[in-house]
Motif scaffolding. Sequence first.
Motif, PDB file in Angstrom:
ATOM      1  N   LEU A  17       0.828  -1.205   0.000  1.00  0.00           N
ATOM      2  CA  LEU A  17       0.000   0.000   0.000  1.00  0.00           C
ATOM      3  C   LEU A  17       0.861   1.254   0.000  1.00  0.00           C
ATOM      4  N   GLU A  20       2.442   1.643  -3.586  1.00  0.00           N
ATOM      5  CA  GLU A  20       1.490   2.135  -4.583  1.00  0.00           C
ATOM      6  C   GLU A  20       1.167   3.608  -4.352  1.00  0.00           C
ATOM      7  N   ARG A  21       0.967   3.971  -3.097  1.00  0.00           N
ATOM      8  CA  ARG A  21       0.633   5.355  -2.766  1.00  0.00           C
ATOM      9  C   ARG A  21       1.752   6.311  -3.159  1.00  0.00           C
ATOM     10  N   ARG A  24       2.128   6.525  -7.071  1.00  0.00           N
ATOM     11  CA  ARG A  24       1.059   7.355  -7.654  1.00  0.00           C
ATOM     12  C   ARG A  24       1.273   8.825  -7.337  1.00  0.00           C
ATOM     13  N   GLN A 100      -9.582   1.810   2.974  1.00  0.00           N
ATOM     14  CA  GLN A 100      -8.521   2.544   2.299  1.00  0.00           C
ATOM     15  C   GLN A 100      -8.312   2.000   0.880  1.00  0.00           C
ATOM     16  N   ILE A 101      -8.352   0.688   0.740  1.00  0.00           N
ATOM     17  CA  ILE A 101      -8.192   0.069  -0.576  1.00  0.00           C
ATOM     18  C   ILE A 101      -9.375   0.428  -1.477  1.00  0.00           C
ATOM     19  N   ASP A 103     -10.969   3.062  -1.575  1.00  0.00           N
ATOM     20  CA  ASP A 103     -10.872   4.459  -2.007  1.00  0.00           C
ATOM     21  C   ASP A 103      -9.823   4.676  -3.086  1.00  0.00           C
ATOM     22  N   LEU A 104      -9.148   3.607  -3.510  1.00  0.00           N
ATOM     23  CA  LEU A 104      -8.160   3.756  -4.587  1.00  0.00           C
ATOM     24  C   LEU A 104      -8.860   4.183  -5.879  1.00  0.00           C
ATOM     25  N   VAL A 108      -7.128   0.676 -10.324  1.00  0.00           N
ATOM     26  CA  VAL A 108      -5.839   0.416  -9.679  1.00  0.00           C
ATOM     27  C   VAL A 108      -5.809  -0.984  -9.078  1.00  0.00           C
ATOM     28  N   ALA A 109      -6.840  -1.360  -8.336  1.00  0.00           N
ATOM     29  CA  ALA A 109      -6.862  -2.661  -7.653  1.00  0.00           C
ATOM     30  C   ALA A 109      -7.213  -3.765  -8.636  1.00  0.00           C
TER      31      ALA A 109
END
Length: 465
Positions: A17, A20-21, A24, A100-101, A103-104, A108-109
């Motif tokens: 996480l 990726e954050r 991005r 939280q995932i 809200d990507l 993305v997921a």
Amino acid sequence: MAKECDVAVIGAGTAGLAAERKARACGAATVLIDPEFSGTTCATVGCMPSKLLIAAAGVAHGVAGAGEFGIRASHSIDGAAVMQRVRRFRDEFAQGVRDQIADLPNGVARRGRARFTAPGELELDNGERIRAKAVVLATGSAPSLPGPFRDLGDLVLTNRDVFELEDLPESLGVIGAGPIGSELAQAFARLGVRVEVFDRGETLAGLPPESSAHLRRLLEREMALHLGVDPKVEALGSEVQVSIDGHSARFERLLVATGRPPQLDGLDLQAAGIRVEKGGMPHVDPQTLQVGTTAVFLVGDANGDRPLLHEASDEGAIAGHNAAHFPELSIARRKLPMAVTFTRPSAAVIGTIPDGRDDLVTGCADYADQGRARVEGRAGGLLRLHAQKATGRLVGADLCIPDGEHIAHLLAWTISRGTSVSDALNLPFYHPTTEEGIKPALRELCAKIDRVPAWDEDEGNPPGH
């Protein structure tokens, strides 16, 4: 057609996480791949549920010891309620990660298990293909379950399923005296479970022998510890028998805490041009997290270097940045190593430990007679501070003392700033606190490196003055 992206991250745990954050945020187009997106190891089967169990154990221990303070108290432990609370709060923490995932940004997921088919090319088990300029591997770790324990079926627990117990067992054998085994063993013992710990090693919780010996004496007041042994196990009906030379015992359940090796199987690393070295691990640069000279980065528990949450978060951010800017790499200044075990007293290893080095000196503080610890009925334990003999600069510490998890942070911050022994001794120490118990170790170091502090008015005063 393959989906194109700048950075693909495999694994949606703490490290993944963070990677990726950060990627991005650096402007990269990202994909985050995970088979379950169930939440981080910390939230689901690690840090948080174990601390919930330890918290319940601490309350039970406090009530049981109230008589020492002249307070009459009786208590009974509702094991089902204890475990229900553990799961309720655990699920809330895990849901926070899943939120939280969720809200990507769209797309993305990606749910599935990934493997390399070529450098920069991935295939998921659902048939989807992804082509990335750089890949971050954050696949985490899994409990080790050596051969003899696999035949015991449901009688065996690991940290993945121990928190799913509907009730506390009557008895629990624990294989492994590392941080996880030591923490959970003491917690269950304080909740009224008969516990015995078995380990081939001679030390507890990853501590050096000196501080481990103090922790062992304290923990043996609450449960049986068998170190330096080779336990044999067998199922006898609904129980597990654990045998060592001269001793055998039966337990309702067996907790195996023999380590958590990295999960790299199934990734087909060779297809990515990655050379796997002896032990099944590739070479990883600890400052850039790059694997060899490839556009692949290996982070968190998956690289086996510093398998701790705060390290995983840092490594994810480092790798995410470098993956987004590949082939340009930034060299990160890593934080001082610090590992804490949440036994009571808590234990910690910080920075550099001498381990036979003659350029380092050590100062000790015994907490058996420390004033504040005695007042609270928590006396016992050892603190060791380590410094460079030539410069007087603090470089490390190991400890098992009351409030150790907090004092470990203070020491880590002090050591990270390059503080000398004499300067540390001249910092303010409030009385009466457990923190002032550090001072004897600092004074011993001052004597060994021939550096006298400018002002140390309390020297020679008794611990309870």
